[in-house]
Design a protein around this motif. Structure first.
Motif, mmCIF file in Angstrom:
data_model
loop_
_atom_site.group_PDB
_atom_site.id
_atom_site.type_symbol
_atom_site.label_atom_id
_atom_site.label_comp_id
_atom_site.label_asym_id
_atom_site.label_seq_id
_atom_site.Cartn_x
_atom_site.Cartn_y
_atom_site.Cartn_z
ATOM 1 N N UNK A 1 19.421 -4.907 -2.903
ATOM 2 C CA UNK A 1 19.360 -3.809 -1.937
ATOM 3 C C UNK A 1 19.417 -2.452 -2.634
ATOM 4 N N UNK A 2 20.319 -2.333 -3.591
ATOM 5 C CA UNK A 2 20.432 -1.058 -4.313
ATOM 6 C C UNK A 2 19.154 -0.752 -5.092
ATOM 7 N N UNK B 1 16.749 2.468 -4.316
ATOM 8 C CA UNK B 1 16.518 3.467 -5.365
ATOM 9 C C UNK B 1 15.079 3.979 -5.360
ATOM 10 N N UNK B 2 14.179 3.245 -4.667
ATOM 11 C CA UNK B 2 12.794 3.707 -4.588
ATOM 12 C C UNK B 2 12.601 4.787 -3.529
ATOM 13 N N UNK C 1 10.285 8.897 -3.568
ATOM 14 C CA UNK C 1 9.062 8.939 -2.767
ATOM 15 C C UNK C 1 8.628 10.380 -2.545
ATOM 16 N N UNK C 2 7.353 10.623 -2.689
ATOM 17 C CA UNK C 2 6.788 11.961 -2.530
ATOM 18 C C UNK C 2 6.529 12.254 -1.049
ATOM 19 N N UNK C 3 6.328 13.522 -0.694
ATOM 20 C CA UNK C 3 5.970 13.830 0.703
ATOM 21 C C UNK C 3 4.706 13.130 1.168
ATOM 22 N N UNK D 1 0.824 -1.208 0.000
ATOM 23 C CA UNK D 1 0.000 0.000 0.000
ATOM 24 C C UNK D 1 0.855 1.255 0.000
ATOM 25 N N UNK D 2 2.077 1.134 0.514
ATOM 26 C CA UNK D 2 2.979 2.277 0.581
ATOM 27 C C UNK D 2 4.338 1.837 0.064
ATOM 28 N N UNK D 3 5.001 2.704 -0.718
ATOM 29 C CA UNK D 3 6.284 2.335 -1.316
ATOM 30 C C UNK D 3 7.356 2.123 -0.249
ATOM 31 N N UNK D 4 7.350 2.927 0.798
ATOM 32 C CA UNK D 4 8.362 2.804 1.844
ATOM 33 C C UNK D 4 8.152 1.545 2.672
ATOM 34 N N UNK D 5 6.911 1.238 3.013
ATOM 35 C CA UNK D 5 6.649 -0.013 3.737
ATOM 36 C C UNK D 5 6.945 -1.230 2.871
ATOM 37 N N UNK D 6 6.763 -1.096 1.564
ATOM 38 C CA UNK D 6 7.112 -2.187 0.652
ATOM 39 C C UNK D 6 8.620 -2.424 0.634
#
Length: 440
Positions: free
Chosen positions: A256-257, A261-262, A266-268, A160-165
């Motif tokens: 890992x790289x 890179x994502x 990532x947007x605010x 659902x979220x790029x950072x949590x992914x």
């Protein structure tokens, strides 16, 4: 001036100021003189030199001081023996802390006690961290999404979220990197030692919880093998070769790289959503803590592995701090770069060897495949013959059932026709009798 020692058999007669009575031979007397009995009251005191003691010091004081020194020496020896016995008893009973305290009382910290002290520290720290993480995860972590929301988040892979992914996937990469470092350093080859493979397998689902569980009950080898190992064999030879190769670290480092890179794109709004998940979701909150603990464990394991392999940077305290700080500041990238640059065993997997072993594992020999095909064909023919026999028996049973059904139907029809005829005859006779009565 040289003073005569009590109990000595030879005295230098050339020394001035010594009475002649002190030169007498005392070979017949015991080497250690006893305290002379006190003279009775009123008796004359014997000359000081006649007793053979120091004329400048009373004989009673000299003998008392000698006895006192001996008693103090015996007491010290007894205390040392008592403390040594306490240390041995505590070590045999498994009381490592008491044994270490006894060693410190003795003033000696032997290599064995130093090894036990380090092991005790590792076990205690790992146990405390594991207990704190479990208590925080189940008691203090936020649970505002409910179990349905948490289950849906996990089933979707936190996509659902790029950072949590990214965090979700890094928790699969970090255990693999730490496994390559921890396997040669923490593994114990003893038959009675606790196996490490189940904990490595569980770390892909539980992360630092599995590593801390293993360290809390770690039983290290008392004589660890030299690193890098010169010979890789046994039932886990393939795992040893994989940990001593550069192929798996290269794959993990590239992965890992890619995931890192994502982060810059990532947007605010993505960061804000991740903050919301971190403060409301128990899964994301515990994953973040787990990743932080894996990062700290990677620093400790890398420093330990570098020291065992004799790297120049790990020979000094400052170098160890620099190496550990690099692992903390670059999570997953630091361990990956270290695994790519550290000295490895010559028997580690090369690309050709890895491909060969993979083909041998995934592809069966042609003879075995042919044997399996012939066996399957024979089993199919046997099944066809059995089905044909069963079909013939079923057809015969069906024909017999049809014949029996037709015979039964014919008998029922005949019985029904006979009954109808009898009923018609009785009805006609009754009608005739009724007509006769009516005419009469």
């Amino acid at each position: 001036m040289r003073r005569p020692v009590p109990g000595s058999t030879k005295v230098d007669p050339t020394q001035p100021g010594i009475p002649a009575a002190a030169y007498t031979d005392r070979s017949a007397q015991p080497a250690t003189p006893a305290i002379p009995p006190s003279p009775p009251r009123g008796a004359a005191q014997a000359p000081a030199g006649a007793a053979g003691y120091d004329i400048h010091k009373p004989a009673e004081d000299q003998t008392a001081s000698t006895t006192q020194r001996r008693s103090v020496r015996k007491e010290i020896t007894a205390n040392v023996s008592r403390v040594a016995g306490l240390a041995k008893h505590a070590s045999d009973a498994g009381l490592l802390g008491v044994a270490e305290a006894a060693g410190r009382v003795l003033g000696e910290l032997t290599p064995a006690s130093r090894w036990r002290q380090e092991l005790l520290q590792i076990r205690v720290v790992a146990g405390v961290l594991l207990t704190a993480m479990l208590g925080y995860a189940f008691l203090l972590a936020p649970r505002k999404l409910g179990w349905r929301g948490e289950a849906a988040l996990v089933l979707r892979g936190c996509s659902d979220n790029a950072l949590s992914f990214v965090l979700f996937n890094m928790l699969g990469i970090m255990p693999a990197l730490l496994g390559c470092v921890a396997w040669p350093v923490l593994r114990n080859n003893d038959a009675n030692a606790r196996p490490m493979r189940p904990y490595l397998a569980a770390s892909f689902g539980t992360g630092a919880f599995a590593f801390l569980s293993y360290l809390a009950r770690w039983d290290p080898p008392k004589h660890p093998a030299a690193l890098p190992p010169t010979h890789l064999g046994g039932r886990t030879a393939w795992l040893q070769r994989l940990s001593e190769s550069r192929i798996l670290p290269a794959i993990l480092l590239v992965s890992t790289l890619y995931f890192y890179s994502l982060l810059p794109v990532a947007t605010p709004a993505t960061w804000a959503h991740f903050g919301y998940l971190f403060s409301h979701s128990q899964t994301v909150h515990v994953m973040m803590i787990d990743f932080s603990m894996l990062t700290l464990l990677s620093a400790w394991l890398v420093v330990r592995d570098a020291s065992a392999r004799g790297l120049g940077l790990a020979r000094t305290t400052a170098g160890k701090w620099i190496l550990g700080s690099a692992m903390v500041l670059a999570p997953a990238i630091g361990p990956g770069v270290y695994l790519m640059t550290r000295p490895v065993s010559a028997e580690g997997y090369s690309f050709d060897q890895l491909c060969k072993d993979t083909r041998s594992l995934l592809q069966l020999p042609a003879s075995r495949v042919q044997g399996f095909g012939q066996q399957a064909l024979g089993n199919g023919r046997d099944l066809a013959r059995s089905a044909e026999a069963y079909g013939s028996d079923a057809a015969a049973a069906a024909d017999g059932a049809a014949r029996r059904a037709r015979a039964t139907a014919t008998r029922a029809a005949d019985r029904a026709g006979a009954a109808a005829d009898r009923a018609a005859d009785r009805a006609g006779a009754a009608a005739d009798r009724a007509a006769d009565r009516a005419g009469a």
